[in-house]
Design an enzyme around this catalytic site. Structure first.
Site, PDB file in Angstrom:
ATOM      1  N   GLY A 229       0.781  -1.223   0.000  1.00 24.98           N
ATOM      2  CA  GLY A 229       0.000   0.000   0.000  1.00 24.98           C
ATOM      3  C   GLY A 229       0.812   1.271   0.000  1.00 24.98           C
ATOM      4  O   GLY A 229       0.259   2.349   0.249  1.00 24.98           O
ATOM      5  N   ASP A 230       2.108   1.172  -0.326  1.00 25.70           N
ATOM      6  CA  ASP A 230       2.939   2.386  -0.316  1.00 25.70           C
ATOM      7  C   ASP A 230       4.195   2.139  -1.150  1.00 25.70           C
ATOM      8  O   ASP A 230       4.151   1.423  -2.138  1.00 25.70           O
ATOM      9  CB  ASP A 230       3.278   2.778   1.131  1.00 25.70           C
ATOM     10  CG  ASP A 230       3.429   4.292   1.305  1.00 25.70           C
ATOM     11  OD1 ASP A 230       4.088   4.910   0.459  1.00 25.70           O
ATOM     12  OD2 ASP A 230       2.904   4.839   2.281  1.00 25.70           O
ATOM     13  N   ASP A 231       5.331   2.674  -0.708  1.00 24.51           N
ATOM     14  CA  ASP A 231       6.557   2.582  -1.500  1.00 24.51           C
ATOM     15  C   ASP A 231       7.062   1.146  -1.611  1.00 24.51           C
ATOM     16  O   ASP A 231       6.937   0.351  -0.675  1.00 24.51           O
ATOM     17  CB  ASP A 231       7.662   3.427  -0.854  1.00 24.51           C
ATOM     18  CG  ASP A 231       7.281   4.896  -0.752  1.00 24.51           C
ATOM     19  OD1 ASP A 231       6.801   5.449  -1.760  1.00 24.51           O
ATOM     20  OD2 ASP A 231       7.452   5.483   0.332  1.00 24.51           O
TER      21      ASP A 231
END
Length: 247
Positions: A229-231
């Site tokens: 859900g991110d980097d």
């Protein structure tokens, strides 16, 4: 760097390691029993060097623990390390000085310790084709609640795997999933190899970064699948003025 990478990969293939089987210390691996004491007893047995083995099949529920120098944590196919879902099982630690405060929430000075980690050690490997599952739901819920009622969450959420002030670290072959916060955090460390990892988290859970090398050097990352859900990979050096001041 190539020489260091080859040397670190060699750590996982040495056949002469002393083997410290967690089941010999009472680990049940039944998904429900707290196996923390058995895992930490195996780490103590292998003090000075050895392989801590989580035999397959097995689902080993545990609170956070730290490895020490010259140790290999081996989680083979069919074995799973499950993070405790009790917030009280996580040690409360001070924030990292290069951040100046908690990274996760404003005006906080503490963080929860990672599930698997090491501090100021060398020659540490976490390997195998098994799974480390952070079971991050309680911390995700706590973070969501804090948005509605500030102060509900007191400290920064725990990372799944974290090495601090370490050298010669190998992460290879594992599936790492459902971290409460960043999945792999390497900070103030050097000579790190992360290869053949699968890192997974729900796409709607923010801050579940894959691999974050932070104020570190000689970091080699290759052949990793990251879906979260991110980097995927975020190279960091602390935050703002605190990062500059820390150097």
């Amino acid at each position: 760097m190539r020489t260091r990478v080859l040397a670190l990969l060699g750590l996982a293939t040495v056949e002469a390691w002393k083997v410290c089987n967690v089941q010999n210390h009472g680990a049940r691996g039944d998904n429900y029993t707290d196996d923390t004491a058995a895992i930490t007893a195996s780490i103590t047995e292998c003090a000075g060097g050895g392989m801590i083995l989580l035999p397959a099949p097995g689902r080993y529920l545990t609170a956070p623990f730290n490895l020490t120098s010259n140790q290999v944590l081996n989680i083979p196919t069919g074995a799973m390390l499950l993070a405790s879902q009790r917030v009280l099982d996580y040690p409360v630690l001070p924030y990292f000085p290069s951040y100046g405060s908690s990274r996760d929430i404003p005006n906080s000075t503490c963080r929860y310790g990672a599930l698997v980690g090491a501090v100021s050690h060398h020659n540490v490997s976490v390997i195998g084709a098994g799974v480390i599952d952070g079971q991050g739901w309680p911390f995700w819920a706590l973070h969501d609640a804090n948005h509605k009622v500030p102060g509900t969450q007191k400290c920064s959420r725990p990372h799944l795997v974290e090495f601090e002030w370490c050298t010669e670290i190998l992460l290879d072959g594992l599936t790492l999933r459902n971290s409460a916060f960043w999945t792999v955090h390497i900070i103030y460390s050097s000579d790190i190899v992360a290869t053949n990892l699968t890192i997974l988290a729900p796409v709607d859970r923010g801050n579940t970064d894959g691999i974050n090398p932070d104020s570190s050097r000689n970091v080699f990352i290759a052949d990793c699948l990251i879906d979260n859900g991110d980097d995927g990979v975020a190279i960091k050096s602390g935050l703002d003025e605190a990062g500059v001041a820390y150097g």
